[in-house]
Design an enzyme around this catalytic site. Structure first.
Site, PDB file in Angstrom:
ATOM      1  N   HIS A   2       0.856  -1.194   0.000  1.00  0.00           N
ATOM      2  CA  HIS A   2       0.000   0.000   0.000  1.00  0.00           C
ATOM      3  C   HIS A   2       0.885   1.235   0.000  1.00  0.00           C
ATOM      4  CE1 HIS A   2      -2.937   2.991   0.824  1.00  0.00           C
ATOM      5  NE2 HIS A   2      -2.678   3.105   2.120  1.00  0.00           N
ATOM      6  N   GLU A  14       4.157   0.740 -23.453  1.00  0.00           N
ATOM      7  CA  GLU A  14       4.984  -0.456 -23.319  1.00  0.00           C
ATOM      8  C   GLU A  14       4.977  -1.030 -21.905  1.00  0.00           C
ATOM      9  OE1 GLU A  14       7.740  -3.441 -24.656  1.00  0.00           O
ATOM     10  OE2 GLU A  14       6.309  -2.117 -25.680  1.00  0.00           O
ATOM     11  N   HIS A  52      -6.029   9.202  -1.966  1.00  0.00           N
ATOM     12  CA  HIS A  52      -5.356   8.444  -0.903  1.00  0.00           C
ATOM     13  C   HIS A  52      -4.120   7.708  -1.413  1.00  0.00           C
ATOM     14  CE1 HIS A  52      -5.982   5.508   2.733  1.00  0.00           C
ATOM     15  NE2 HIS A  52      -4.728   5.467   2.311  1.00  0.00           N
TER      16      HIS A  52
END
Length: 243
Positions: free
Chosen positions: A120, A149, A205
């Site tokens: 995270h 790519e 966030h």
């Protein structure tokens, strides 16, 4: 130290986070967190990382400066473990005076899907693309981009190989909540709607990224951050994300 504290210290299974192997999760998590800090992904103690190894889950703690984290700061859960209530989670190793990560139920959600590692971050590029998608396509849209790519660094789905240059990468976006744990239901819903996704963006966030193992989760996170930065720059130039 009082007798109760001595008992906790003696029975805290510290051996679970003690290893000379640099690939051991208790060594990998602090090393990854230092890298992520230097890349601007986990400033101000934000973000987190968790690795599943067999029937153990290793999790970075809450509130520790990521660049200063050490193996003895790591929590260990027995796997499988109840996701809720938090009091029922089976911690078999707890650092003294530290709190479990607020990301824990979200990490557990990724592990329920077979992930070996979940990361995270509070990447600025991830935050920016969630705002751009909301403004340009509305709050229910996901992030989409093609003909880049680096998309080849993202899996097509479990056992389906990797995306190709001409494929369209889709990353679902969920709304932020006041408390990290409350993101869990949104993450679960996004996983159900996009079962082939290996990442979910959180508006204003950051992002959750998971992979079959630590190396895959890390490289997928790197690829996505590159793509998000590119998408922001493309938007500045008026270039479309999907051809």
């Amino acid at each position: 130290m009082c007798p109760a504290d001595q008992t906790v210290a003696t029975n805290n299974n510290d051996h679970l986070v003690q290893s000379e192997d640099p690939e051991h999760p208790a060594n990998l998590i602090p090393e990854l967190c230092r890298k992520f800090y230097n890349w601007g992904w986990v400033t101000g103690t934000g973000g987190g990382t968790s690795i599943r190894q067999g029937d153990h889950i290793f999790i970075a703690p809450s509130g520790v400066q990521k660049e200063l984290m050490q193996p003895h700061n790591i929590f260990v859960l027995q796997w499988p473990t109840p996701k809720y209530p938090a009091s029922e989670r089976n911690y078999i190793r707890k650092p003294l005076k530290l709190n479990p990560s607020a990301c824990t139920p979200l990490f557990l959600t990724a592990f329920e899907q077979g992930a070996g590692c979940c990361i995270h971050t509070h990447s600025q590029w991830a935050v920016l693309v969630t705002l751009l998608v909301e403004r340009e396509k509305g709050p229910d849209a996901c992030f989409e981009i093609s003909n880049i790519e680096q998309i080849k660094g993202i899996p097509r789905g479990k056992g389906k190989g990797m995306l190709g240059f001409f494929d369209t990468l889709k990353i679902p976006i969920i709304e932020n909540t006041a408390f990290e744990e409350d993101l869990t239901s949104g993450l679960e819903a996004a996983m159900n709607k996009y079962p082939d996704a290996y990442a979910v963006l959180v508006r204003r966030h950051g992002i959750y990224v998971w992979g079959d193992n630590t190396a895959k989760a890390k490289t997928q996170c790197e690829s996505l951050d590159y793509i998000f930065q590119l998408a922001v720059e493309m938007h500045k130039l008026g270039l479309p994300w999907v051809k």
